[in-house]
Motif scaffolding. Sequence first.
Motif, mmCIF file in Angstrom:
data_model
loop_
_atom_site.group_PDB
_atom_site.id
_atom_site.type_symbol
_atom_site.label_atom_id
_atom_site.label_comp_id
_atom_site.label_asym_id
_atom_site.label_seq_id
_atom_site.Cartn_x
_atom_site.Cartn_y
_atom_site.Cartn_z
ATOM 1 N N GLU A 78 -35.049 -18.752 29.099
ATOM 2 C CA GLU A 78 -34.481 -19.724 28.166
ATOM 3 C C GLU A 78 -35.506 -20.810 27.862
ATOM 4 O O GLU A 78 -36.133 -21.363 28.757
ATOM 5 N N TYR A 112 -26.725 -22.519 35.673
ATOM 6 C CA TYR A 112 -26.563 -23.941 35.396
ATOM 7 C C TYR A 112 -26.416 -24.133 33.886
ATOM 8 O O TYR A 112 -27.169 -23.545 33.108
ATOM 9 N N TYR A 113 -25.452 -24.978 33.504
ATOM 10 C CA TYR A 113 -25.251 -25.267 32.082
ATOM 11 C C TYR A 113 -25.084 -26.766 31.886
ATOM 12 O O TYR A 113 -24.418 -27.449 32.686
ATOM 13 N N GLN A 114 -25.684 -27.268 30.813
ATOM 14 C CA GLN A 114 -25.423 -28.642 30.390
ATOM 15 C C GLN A 114 -25.324 -28.669 28.880
ATOM 16 O O GLN A 114 -26.029 -27.943 28.171
ATOM 17 N N SER A 115 -24.415 -29.502 28.359
ATOM 18 C CA SER A 115 -24.298 -29.676 26.914
ATOM 19 C C SER A 115 -25.463 -30.523 26.411
ATOM 20 O O SER A 115 -26.337 -30.931 27.190
ATOM 21 N N TYR A 117 -27.956 -25.955 26.899
ATOM 22 C CA TYR A 117 -28.579 -24.697 27.314
ATOM 23 C C TYR A 117 -28.079 -24.299 28.696
ATOM 24 O O TYR A 117 -27.521 -25.111 29.440
ATOM 25 N N ALA A 118 -28.293 -23.034 29.015
ATOM 26 C CA ALA A 118 -27.924 -22.494 30.321
ATOM 27 C C ALA A 118 -29.157 -21.886 30.963
ATOM 28 O O ALA A 118 -29.970 -21.227 30.292
ATOM 29 N N LYS A 150 -21.126 -30.523 32.090
ATOM 30 C CA LYS A 150 -22.107 -29.920 32.987
ATOM 31 C C LYS A 150 -21.385 -28.997 33.962
ATOM 32 O O LYS A 150 -20.347 -29.363 34.521
#
Length: 777
Positions: free
Chosen positions: A744, A696-699, A716-717, A672
Amino acid sequence: MSVGKRKLAFVSGVSSLVIAAASPVQAQDGDAAAANTANNENVIIVSAEFRETNLQETPLAITALSSDALESRSLGNVADVGRSVPSVTLRMASAGYGKSTQAYIRGIGQSDFNFALEPAVGFYVDDVYHASLFGSVFDLLDLQRVEILRGPQGTLFGKNSIGGAVRLISQKPTNDLEASVQGTYGSYERLDLRGMVNLPLIDDTLALRVSAASKQRDGYVDRVDFACAHPDQAGNVQPTVTSGDCKVGTLGGESVRAGRAALRWTPDAPLEVNLTAEIMRDSSEGAADSLITIRPTAALNTYNANKLVPTYGIPFDTRFATDPYVTYASFRDLSNGRQVPATNTMNSDSFSGEVKLDLSDSMVLRSITAHQRFSGRFTQNADNSPLPLALTDNNVSFRQFTQELRLQGEALDGLLEWTTGAFYFESKAKIGGGVSLPASGANGIVFDQNDQIEGKNKSAFVHVIAHPSDRLSLTAGLRYSDESKSYRFDRTNQPSGTPFFAGGAFTAPEATFDRFDYKLGADYQWTNDLMTYAQYSTGFKGGGINPRPFTPAAAVPFGPETLDAYEIGLKSEFFDRLVRLNLAAYYSDYTNMQLSANGMDNLNNPSIIIANVGSATIQGIEAELTLYPAPGFTIETSGSYTDFKINDLGAADGVSGGPTLDSKAPGTPEWKFSLGAQYTFDIDGFGAITPRFDLYYQSKIFNEYTNNALAVEPGYALANARITYDSPNEDWSLALGITNLFNEFYYVNRFIQAGGHTYTGQPSRPREWSLTLKRDF
């Protein structure tokens, strides 16, 4: 490698990383000391240890966001706040769980709203504990700041803070006359209004602060009549509308009113009284929900062949899985005529009083008393079709009373700081409404419910900080908890009116337990700008009772989850506080995990079982970096890595359709990251313009312990942007904000419905704009 050796290797490796990060800073001791004296504007004050301290001198993994920071990031409620905090997921619950915030910190959380279950992350509003997931979608109304504490808070914040705690701290009344109004207009006819007035009623003695908010926004998922839109695929199903675009409504719309009044009385120096009343009326429409996919099962094939095709001429199949922003949900059961509104409401009334009495120059007594009531109704047409498969209607209410006494003091000329106290909690809840599952069992399952749940907690705690030297501090904490929960099941078959359970309503065996939690820690202030700490702490998530049995034998209690956590960290600032770097690494032993599974039993009845099975180890590292490269220029970034490994599953090992040793924790991305930047351009005689950008990004994230591939959300980011104009006197501002800048698409959550053939989800909000005008008086 054994668990113990892995633990030692992990902590040793991260220790080397922290020492390496600290080494170049020590040589700057003299310069840093002068810099700290010269520059105080970037100091962040928190109260995570029940006393005000500098964030950089607080030996905890904690993130604090001020009200200005929340506004600049376009964060509207507490579920949005977790995006910029490492190892934290805060998200809106699925449609079947109502107005709930699903909170996960460092791999530990809770998704189900049911009052038989306990949250794993404690929510506190002005030090008042909020005991249920339902009602935890707090609006950020007149806040001073939000603090998110990561890791178990088993001693000071003892009840169900095994993962961490989220603290909302409101603005207190002051002795200054001030007021503000704010209006926002945006996408989907969004109209938000906010206002605040602070009135000094008696100089330096009595002050009143009143704030209010109204939020209105149209839904973003269209409800469409399937038979109208696709008459060639509707079989015998009759349309309810026959013209136009066949749209019958929307999901995801908001309609909220909230108000808060705070009275502060300071008759003389030793005494301070704060009284607060809050009210919220949320009459929003049903939560956004749509059908992701359908997985044929033997039970679904049988129901299609025996019931749906002969009666309605069509089966339940992928024809109903359409655009994620469209649903064919009718919110009616054609098999029995049951009709419910598409609604997701929540009403709350909260009253609290805090009395602070200075017993001496070094001793303070606090009493915090609170009473809270929540109620609401939320419905879900889980099959998202006009066919009769799954329709739920929840009418819920919850009320709680809490009393905390807290005594704080110092001894030995400040060499010893201590806090001790006692906490009492009791709650009563009801779950009414009805469940319609005509595809389940031999003849379908349709019942009304009037379940009642009660809970109690009594605890006492002590927390001590010793300062053997100017730089070294030692911490020790202890808490004893005694907890119980009872559940009375009262359900009636419809339309027959016969008891759902063969023996009628019954009370399940009570869930009871008691335990001690501990904390031991040490921190060392190497320089005025560098501190390191190490700690061991424990925590628990309370036990409960399996809330969805289909026989009394399945209504069994389960015990608490427990956590033993080891953590080391670094708090540092460089270059006259122009750079702030905080690191934390942890290793946790997670035992008696409360695992649940949704499926069907041998009689084709939905089976949802919760039990304490297995254990896991969780380890990770977190980093937060803030830069001030130039006056008015701020860069904030954070990142985290979480490794969750199940060691054993006990009785659940090898169960068909259950978790495996390779399963990862739900609600927890492995990676993250967040990045935010803003720069203020001051223009003489004109004011200031501040553009801001957040990323912001999370796997990928799993949504349940079986890690079903159809319920996994890919990584997603997200990006938000905002530009703000402030007048020369800073008494009014105008801001243009865009959320989900690059449009997104993702699902906020995914859910496998009982039976395992229907997968639903809450689609993300698309790109939206808003314009906000604010005036301060």
